[in-house]
Design an enzyme around this catalytic site. Structure first.
Site, mmCIF file in Angstrom:
data_model
loop_
_atom_site.group_PDB
_atom_site.id
_atom_site.type_symbol
_atom_site.label_atom_id
_atom_site.label_comp_id
_atom_site.label_asym_id
_atom_site.label_seq_id
_atom_site.Cartn_x
_atom_site.Cartn_y
_atom_site.Cartn_z
ATOM 1 N N ALA A 195 0.873 -1.184 0.000
ATOM 2 C CA ALA A 195 0.000 0.000 0.000
ATOM 3 C C ALA A 195 0.902 1.222 0.000
ATOM 4 O O ALA A 195 1.786 1.354 0.854
ATOM 5 C CB ALA A 195 -0.888 -0.018 1.240
ATOM 6 N N ILE A 206 4.489 -1.310 3.386
ATOM 7 C CA ILE A 206 4.413 0.114 3.046
ATOM 8 C C ILE A 206 5.244 0.380 1.797
ATOM 9 O O ILE A 206 6.436 0.053 1.739
ATOM 10 C CB ILE A 206 4.926 0.984 4.221
ATOM 11 C CG1 ILE A 206 4.156 0.667 5.506
ATOM 12 C CG2 ILE A 206 4.840 2.465 3.865
ATOM 13 C CD1 ILE A 206 2.657 0.892 5.436
ATOM 14 N N LYS A 207 4.584 1.005 0.816
ATOM 15 C CA LYS A 207 5.283 1.304 -0.432
ATOM 16 C C LYS A 207 5.722 2.766 -0.407
ATOM 17 O O LYS A 207 4.885 3.672 -0.211
ATOM 18 C CB LYS A 207 4.315 1.065 -1.596
ATOM 19 C CG LYS A 207 4.949 0.487 -2.832
ATOM 20 C CD LYS A 207 3.858 0.104 -3.810
ATOM 21 C CE LYS A 207 4.435 -0.272 -5.140
ATOM 22 N NZ LYS A 207 3.393 -0.341 -6.173
ATOM 23 N N LEU A 208 7.016 2.967 -0.589
ATOM 24 C CA LEU A 208 7.596 4.320 -0.516
ATOM 25 C C LEU A 208 8.367 4.600 -1.797
ATOM 26 O O LEU A 208 9.043 3.713 -2.323
ATOM 27 C CB LEU A 208 8.585 4.393 0.649
ATOM 28 C CG LEU A 208 8.065 4.109 2.062
ATOM 29 C CD1 LEU A 208 9.236 4.052 3.042
ATOM 30 C CD2 LEU A 208 7.078 5.189 2.484
#
Ligand code: E4P
Length: 221
Positions: free
Chosen positions: A56, A82-84
């Site tokens: 996400a 967590i997509k960064l």
């Protein structure tokens, strides 16, 4: 090799997960926008439908904002990743989240040195976008080859190479040849992988021959 589905479409996710071939899900803001629904709601639904990692993506571009959003997303379910974005702010946030035991997928990777930074920042996954490189006349799979080679030189990095922006079965073939850990695929591309005209004509021929000969397999009784 792990296969992730690159979609936020819950119907597609449910249908293709039933094949047992889907190991996780990647989403991005563009895919989430297509659903027309609130992002946290979609991510929660996807996390319930699959056991594997669900990426996400944050919307903030500064480290503090990314960390705030990451906290919200990570609280949705244990399988949220967590997509960064691959920026200095993203890498700073990645290090902080990794130190807290939160998994991170560093996305929008377009060079091998960027991938090296993601590994140093403690990313669980790095997502090099092969299709978008091909689109501008570069060789997307050459980037995967470089990253896999570099990561093999430094076994202390445990970051997995997640081949993203894959557009066709050839990307999957090459990714597997190179030893990439994961490929994420749009649902249509995963469906394409199983298709071969000789498989279809072979089935048709076998069934026709069986019917001609009156063959059947009776139920156990
Ligand atoms: C996956 O994590 C990416 O968001 C996705 O593969 C991008 O694919 P695209 O280049 O086809 O939009």
């Amino acid at each position: 090799m792990k296969f992730f589905l690159d979609t936020a479409n819950i119907a597609e996710i449910r249908e293709l997960s039933a094949t047992g071939l889907v190991d996780g899900i990647t989403t991005n803001p563009s895919l989430a926008a297509k659903t027309g629904r609130p992002m946290t709601e979609i991510i929660a639904e996807i996390c319930e439908a699959v056991e594997g990692p669900v990426s996400a993506e944050v919307l903030a571009t500064d480290t503090e904002g990314m960390l705030r959003e990451a906290e919200v997303l990570a609280a949705i379910a244990d399988n949220v990743v967590i997509k960064l974005p691959l920026t200095f702010d993203g890498l700073k946030a990645c290090r902080k989240l990794a130190d807290k035991g939160i998994k991170v997928n560093v996305t929008l990777c377009f060079s091998a040195v960027q991938a090296l930074l993601a590994a140093k920042a403690g990313a669980t996954f790095v997502s090099p976008f092969v299709g978008r490189l091909d689109d501008i006349g570069h060789d997307g799979m050459a980037l995967i080859s470089d990253i896999v080679e570099i990561y093999r030189n430094y076994p202390q990095y445990t970051t997995e190479v997640l081949v993203a922006s894959a557009r066709h079965p050839y990307h999957v073939l090459e990714a597997a040849r190179l030893g990439a850990h994961v490929v994420t695929l749009p649902p249509a591309t995963l469906r394409q992988l199983v298709k071969h005209p000789l498989t279809d004509s072979g089935i048709a021929q076998f069934l026709a021959d069986a019917e001609k000969a009156g063959l059947s397999i009776p139920p156990r009784g």
